[in-house]
Design a protein around this motif. Structure first.
Motif, PDB file in Angstrom:
ATOM      1  N   PRO A  81      -6.864  -0.498 -10.754  1.00 29.47           N
ATOM      2  CA  PRO A  81      -7.835   0.159  -9.869  1.00 29.47           C
ATOM      3  C   PRO A  81      -7.650   1.671  -9.816  1.00 29.47           C
ATOM      4  CG  PRO A  81      -6.208  -1.078  -8.598  1.00 29.47           C
ATOM      5  CD  PRO A  81      -6.033  -1.469 -10.030  1.00 29.47           C
ATOM      6  N   PHE A  82      -6.408   2.143  -9.976  1.00 33.57           N
ATOM      7  CA  PHE A  82      -6.180   3.597 -10.002  1.00 33.57           C
ATOM      8  C   PHE A  82      -6.907   4.207 -11.190  1.00 33.57           C
ATOM      9  CE2 PHE A  82      -3.988   7.403 -11.387  1.00 33.57           C
ATOM     10  CZ  PHE A  82      -3.758   8.093 -10.205  1.00 33.57           C
ATOM     11  N   ASN A  85     -10.625   4.281 -10.711  1.00 31.11           N
ATOM     12  CA  ASN A  85     -11.100   5.256  -9.724  1.00 31.11           C
ATOM     13  C   ASN A  85     -10.546   6.659  -9.961  1.00 31.11           C
ATOM     14  OD1 ASN A  85     -12.598   3.701  -7.390  1.00 31.11           O
ATOM     15  ND2 ASN A  85     -10.857   2.414  -7.976  1.00 31.11           N
ATOM     16  N   ARG A  86     -10.008   6.917 -11.144  1.00 28.69           N
ATOM     17  CA  ARG A  86      -9.324   8.189 -11.392  1.00 28.69           C
ATOM     18  C   ARG A  86     -10.249   9.392 -11.261  1.00 28.69           C
ATOM     19  NH1 ARG A  86     -10.773   5.919 -16.068  1.00 28.69           N
ATOM     20  NH2 ARG A  86     -11.448   7.191 -17.849  1.00 28.69           N
ATOM     21  N   HIS A  87     -11.564   9.200 -11.436  1.00 26.59           N
ATOM     22  CA  HIS A  87     -12.505  10.313 -11.333  1.00 26.59           C
ATOM     23  C   HIS A  87     -13.027  10.490  -9.901  1.00 26.59           C
ATOM     24  CE1 HIS A  87     -12.345  10.780 -15.593  1.00 26.59           C
ATOM     25  NE2 HIS A  87     -12.882   9.600 -15.845  1.00 26.59           N
ATOM     26  N   ARG A  88     -12.616   9.615  -8.998  1.00 27.62           N
ATOM     27  CA  ARG A  88     -13.019   9.737  -7.590  1.00 27.62           C
ATOM     28  C   ARG A  88     -11.854   9.385  -6.664  1.00 27.62           C
ATOM     29  NH1 ARG A  88     -14.215   4.807  -5.269  1.00 27.62           N
ATOM     30  NH2 ARG A  88     -15.551   5.841  -3.750  1.00 27.62           N
ATOM     31  N   LEU A  89     -10.681   9.898  -6.996  1.00 25.67           N
ATOM     32  CA  LEU A  89      -9.478   9.560  -6.231  1.00 25.67           C
ATOM     33  C   LEU A  89      -9.605   9.935  -4.761  1.00 25.67           C
ATOM     34  CD1 LEU A  89      -6.474  10.452  -8.583  1.00 25.67           C
ATOM     35  CD2 LEU A  89      -7.253   8.190  -7.881  1.00 25.67           C
ATOM     36  N   LEU A  90     -10.182  11.095  -4.477  1.00 24.42           N
ATOM     37  CA  LEU A  90     -10.296  11.530  -3.090  1.00 24.42           C
ATOM     38  C   LEU A  90     -11.078  10.527  -2.249  1.00 24.42           C
ATOM     39  CD1 LEU A  90     -11.025  15.366  -3.418  1.00 24.42           C
ATOM     40  CD2 LEU A  90      -8.859  14.259  -2.884  1.00 24.42           C
ATOM     41  N   ASP A  91     -12.238  10.141  -2.735  1.00 24.25           N
ATOM     42  CA  ASP A  91     -13.066   9.207  -1.969  1.00 24.25           C
ATOM     43  C   ASP A  91     -12.455   7.812  -1.953  1.00 24.25           C
ATOM     44  OD1 ASP A  91     -14.997  11.125  -1.300  1.00 24.25           O
ATOM     45  OD2 ASP A  91     -15.986  10.892  -3.228  1.00 24.25           O
ATOM     46  N   TRP A  92     -11.805   7.418  -3.043  1.00 25.72           N
ATOM     47  CA  TRP A  92     -11.149   6.105  -3.087  1.00 25.72           C
ATOM     48  C   TRP A  92     -10.027   6.045  -2.057  1.00 25.72           C
ATOM     49  CZ3 TRP A  92      -6.563   4.390  -6.287  1.00 25.72           C
ATOM     50  CH2 TRP A  92      -6.416   3.006  -6.258  1.00 25.72           C
ATOM     51  N   TYR A  93      -9.177   7.056  -2.023  1.00 22.48           N
ATOM     52  CA  TYR A  93      -8.105   7.096  -1.031  1.00 22.48           C
ATOM     53  C   TYR A  93      -8.674   7.134   0.390  1.00 22.48           C
ATOM     54  CZ  TYR A  93      -4.511   8.067  -4.596  1.00 22.48           C
ATOM     55  OH  TYR A  93      -3.655   7.983  -5.653  1.00 22.48           O
ATOM     56  N   THR A  94      -9.754   7.896   0.578  1.00 21.10           N
ATOM     57  CA  THR A  94     -10.364   7.989   1.908  1.00 21.10           C
ATOM     58  C   THR A  94     -10.878   6.632   2.365  1.00 21.10           C
ATOM     59  OG1 THR A  94     -10.988  10.301   1.523  1.00 21.10           O
ATOM     60  CG2 THR A  94     -12.162   9.125   3.260  1.00 21.10           C
ATOM     61  N   ARG A 109       2.211   2.139  -8.717  1.00 18.03           N
ATOM     62  CA  ARG A 109       1.626   1.901 -10.031  1.00 18.03           C
ATOM     63  C   ARG A 109       2.640   2.211 -11.120  1.00 18.03           C
ATOM     64  NH1 ARG A 109      -0.023   6.995 -12.061  1.00 18.03           N
ATOM     65  NH2 ARG A 109      -0.152   8.606 -10.457  1.00 18.03           N
ATOM     66  N   LEU A 110       2.444   1.554 -12.249  1.00 22.55           N
ATOM     67  CA  LEU A 110       3.314   1.749 -13.399  1.00 22.55           C
ATOM     68  C   LEU A 110       3.282   3.209 -13.842  1.00 22.55           C
ATOM     69  CD1 LEU A 110       5.060   0.441 -15.682  1.00 22.55           C
ATOM     70  CD2 LEU A 110       2.927   0.188 -16.971  1.00 22.55           C
ATOM     71  N   GLY A 111       4.453   3.788 -14.068  1.00 23.53           N
ATOM     72  CA  GLY A 111       4.530   5.156 -14.561  1.00 23.53           C
ATOM     73  C   GLY A 111       4.622   6.206 -13.482  1.00 23.53           C
ATOM     74  N   ALA A 112       4.637   5.808 -12.199  1.00 18.11           N
ATOM     75  CA  ALA A 112       4.724   6.777 -11.107  1.00 18.11           C
ATOM     76  C   ALA A 112       5.579   6.188  -9.987  1.00 18.11           C
ATOM     77  CB  ALA A 112       3.339   7.125 -10.581  1.00 18.11           C
TER      78      ALA A 112
END
Length: 538
Positions: A81-82, A85-94, A109-112
């Motif tokens: 899902p990350f 939604n990588r092009h709309r992270l702000l709205d996804w997190y909101t 998430r894997l890698g972070a």
């Protein structure tokens, strides 16, 4: 060959069986093979069931342990899902924060590393003030911005931060620096900014206001910080390579932090390829440009001392040099101030002008306040005049609430903690407070949180908590340049609005792009026309 002969004989034997007996033969084969097939199927289905059960239990355990947040799966976490939604992270997190009963989510998430994101004022106060020393910037943050900011005040912790903070705090509170800023603003606005807008008005030319303000603020911050004039608003001068290198370096550094898998940019850095190669070249240009200014400034000081004259200590660089600090520390501090003072104020001003253009009643209030505080016969906007403009300041705060210049900021936990809302923090977790999402929380700002309503800042005489409005951070790391930023933004808005009307060419809502400093995608294209009232430029 023997196997082929055996199968051939077997086929002849089977084919020689009379048709009436073929059914009986097939039934015999099925019955004699049934125990083996049934047993194999049984163990296969048991194996699949156990795997499914194990994965389900592990998934429930991960979700329970991680707290509220996006769907999390074993091993990969929320990578799918990350990425989606990588092009709309702000709205996804909101959206995720709004669904969470605590306005806090956990992202794994894997890698972070595990990341806790919060829009809860109590949590923000806990990390920025109550347990300040337990939530430093941390090594992961300094790795992302280390190439550009080095050991500057915004990229260090501990004693190095404390010493720079103490030095900068003294310089930012001096009356002489404030007066130098006002004088610099007056010259830059009167001689460059307003003539450009007047020319655009007379020639009915579309102007990219975001680009114009960005070049203006770069001129201002270079004059105040470095004592040099890059002349970005002067069309007769070449484009500043220093400014362009800062753009490249800040964008690539920001994308490091937003990378779905950190190992990717680290590998590119090690191999010196792609964006990391361009970052390296840009940083080298930025560092060499500042070092050249430092050396030139030192030589000038030496000549002034030889001639028996005094050294003017107007700009920050001169003050730092005279303090006897290491050249690299001075370089990194100055770069940090330039990064903070250039893009943040231009971003805040861009969004305010866009909002005012669609709220004409509020724009009229601002113009009226400016006209009363600084009538046409007044030749300049001074500090005291700007300080009393309450409606204008409310508009700036409201604009930054909805479109904060820095959409998010992160710290890293030095040990296990528990937030006031009950969220568990592990040692090494990345803990992010989220001004963009916070400005869109009904639990924080009410049901009208998505509306531009500056008067919400005027209904009470009590100041809004910095942990409810963390645009300038809060606690020990609260922004030293906060008052200077308001002074600069008020000056620019007042100077422009009492002379011109700015109207966007497009009626579409622009996209909010979060890098190190957020900006408006595609810029803000406006038509400029003289305001229908008599007024003089400051």
């Amino acid at each position: 060959m023997k196997a082929c002969e055996y199968n051939s004989r077997r086929f002849r034997r089977i084919s020689s069986i009379p048709y009436t007996n073929m059914t009986m033969y097939a039934s015999h084969l099925a019955l004699t093979s049934l125990p083996f097939v049934s047993l194999s199927s049984f163990f296969f289905f048991i194996f699949i069931f156990l795997i499914h059960h194990f994965m389900s239990v592990l998934h429930r355990y991960c979700v329970k342990f991680s707290g509220h947040g996006p769907p999390t799966h074993p091993f990969i976490g929320c990578l799918i899902p990350f990425y989606r939604n990588r092009h709309r992270l702000l709205d996804w997190y909101t959206e995720l924060l709004a669904e969470s009963p605590t306005q806090t989510i956990v992202v794994q998430r894997l890698g972070a590393r595990r990341t806790v994101i919060t829009a809860n004022p109590d949590n923000i106060e806990y990390m920025l003030k109550t347990k300040f020393h337990n939530f430093p910037k941390g090594k992961p943050f300094t790795e992302i911005l280390g190439d550009l900011l080095g050991r500057g005040i915004f990229n260090v912790d501990g004693d190095l931060w404390h010493n720079q903070r103490k030095l900068a705090s003294h310089e930012f509170t001096t009356k002489s620096l404030r007066e130098f800023l006002v004088n610099t603003l007056e010259i830059e606005v009167k001689e460059r900014l307003l003539p450009l807008l007047e020319s655009a008005s007379l020639n009915c030319r579309v102007v990219d206001l975001q680009d114009l303000l960005k070049r203006f603020t770069f001129d201002i911050i270079c004059k105040v910080s470095l004592g040099t004039d890059p002349g970005c608003l002067d069309s007769s001068l070449p484009v500043s390579g220093f400014s362009q290198a800062l753009d490249v370096a800040s964008e690539i550094s920001a994308r490091r932090g937003m990378s779905p898998v950190f190992a990717v940019w680290k590998a590119k850095q090690a191999l010196r390829i792609g964006s990391e190669r361009r970052l390296r070249e840009a940083v080298e240009l930025v560092h060499s440009s500042v070092m050249e200014i430092i050396h030139t400034k030192k030589l000038k000081h030496e000549e002034e001392l030889k001639d028996g004259g005094g050294i003017e200590t107007k700009d920050l660089l001169t003050r730092l040099i005279l303090g006897g600090h290491d050249e690299e520390v001075v370089r990194d501090m100055v770069i940090s101030f330039i990064m903070a003072g250039r893009d943040t104020t231009s971003a805040a001003l861009t969004w305010l002008f866009w909002l005012l253009s669609f709220h004409r009643d509020i724009e009229r209030e601002v113009v009226e306040e400016v006209s009363i505080a600084s009538p046409p016969e007044a030749r300049r906007l001074d500090y005291d005049t700007l300080k009393d403009m309450r409606v204008l300041k409310a508009c700036l705060c409201e604009s930054m609430r909805l479109y904060p210049p820095v959409a998010w900021d992160s710290k890293h936990a030095t040990g296990s903690e528990t937030f006031p809302d009950g969220t568990r923090i592990r040692k090494g977790d990345r803990v992010t407070y989220f001004p963009y999402g916070m400005g869109r929380m009904e639990s924080v700002w009410g049901e009208d949180c998505m509306k531009f309503k500056p008067h919400r800042w005027l209904v009470s005489n009590e100041s809004v908590s910095p942990f409810k409005f963390p645009v300038f951070q809060g606690g020990p790391r609260v922004c030293l340049g906060k008052e200077m930023a308001f002074l600069q933004m008020k000056y620019v808005v007042a100077a422009i609005l009492r002379r011109f009307e700015l109207r966007p060419v497009s009626q579409d809502r622009p996209a909010f792009i979060p890098l190190l400093t957020a900006h408006m995608q595609g810029g803000l294209k406006v038509m400029v026309r003289e305001r229908n009232m008599k007024s003089n430029a400051p």
